[in-house]
Design an enzyme around this catalytic site. Structure first.
Site, mmCIF file in Angstrom:
data_model
loop_
_atom_site.group_PDB
_atom_site.id
_atom_site.type_symbol
_atom_site.label_atom_id
_atom_site.label_comp_id
_atom_site.label_asym_id
_atom_site.label_seq_id
_atom_site.Cartn_x
_atom_site.Cartn_y
_atom_site.Cartn_z
ATOM 1 N N ASP A 44 -2.434 -12.688 6.667
ATOM 2 C CA ASP A 44 -1.905 -11.379 7.035
ATOM 3 C C ASP A 44 -2.888 -10.676 7.963
ATOM 4 O O ASP A 44 -4.061 -10.516 7.622
ATOM 5 C CB ASP A 44 -1.700 -10.544 5.760
ATOM 6 N N ASP A 98 2.798 -3.162 1.553
ATOM 7 C CA ASP A 98 1.388 -2.830 1.352
ATOM 8 C C ASP A 98 1.295 -1.508 0.605
ATOM 9 O O ASP A 98 1.732 -0.468 1.118
ATOM 10 C CB ASP A 98 0.670 -2.690 2.694
#
Length: 208
Positions: free
Chosen positions: A170, A30
């Site tokens: 996610d 991320d």
């Protein structure tokens, strides 16, 4: 079901080394700019350091306002997918094309509040759609069941049109929530995978 292990945690290098020793399919990165989301995360130089400690392919999630700023540098690393947010850019095709021009698979992510139908016109160009089941930018949030309808709607559209696009999810993935997301191709998880026996947890997720 494929599994992508996130390293959005207090000890990212330990997570990278743990995943590298496992049978996990991808390592999920991320990247946050502090603008699209409040938090900031890894720089390109930090990701370069991670890449020295693993042979696993990276699955990169750009939570940034300017994805084009990162794509060329990421293409020099062991990256399979680059996913950016539909909500972050105006010229979506320019980002899709830049990623593809670098020989990398492209994904688009949508926040929990974004209607999944907004990605339908883009499906012919996408390798993956990432459904966020938490608000992006912070680890450890609880799974939002309100996004589950998106899986069914998206799966139906992909099947009817004959696309090859994968569906990923996610946020808040654990044994309880994972049992609700049957029909996705990829699950992203961090804290669940990194606590306990990782191979047992990978087996559980893959057998759903």
């Amino acid at each position: 079901m494929l599994v992508s292990g996130s390293i959005l945690c207090d000890k990212p290098m330990s997570a990278v080394k743990c995943y590298d020793k496992s049978s996990i399919d991808y390592i999920h990165l991320d990247i946050m700019d502090g603008k699209f989301v409040e938090n900031k995360s890894f720089t390109i130089s930090e990701i370069e350091k991670f890449s020295k400690f693993t042979s696993k392919k990276f699955d990169v999630h750009l939570m940034v306002n300017n994805p084009l700023k990162y794509i060329d540098s990421l293409s020099m690393l062991n990256v399979s997918y680059i996913t950016f947010h539909l909500e972050a850019v105006k010229d979506v095709m320019s980002v899709i094309n830049r990623i593809k021009d670098n020989g990398i698979k492209v994904g688009i992510s949508i926040k929990p509040g974004t209607n999944v139908s907004e990605v339908f016109p883009l499906l012919p160009y996408l390798d993956m759609v990432l459904i966020m089941s938490v608000e992006p930018g912070k680890s450890g949030q609880s799974f939002m069941s309100s996004v589950l309808y998106k899986i069914d709607v998206l799966r139906k559209e992909i099947a009817e049109k004959g696309y090859k696009t994968l569906i990923s999810i996610d946020g808040g993935i654990n044994e309880d929530s994972a049992s609700k997301v049957v029909g996705v191709d990829v699950v992203v998880s961090a804290s669940y995978l990194l606590s306990g026996n990782i191979e047992d947890k990978l087996k559980f997720l893959r057998n759903l």
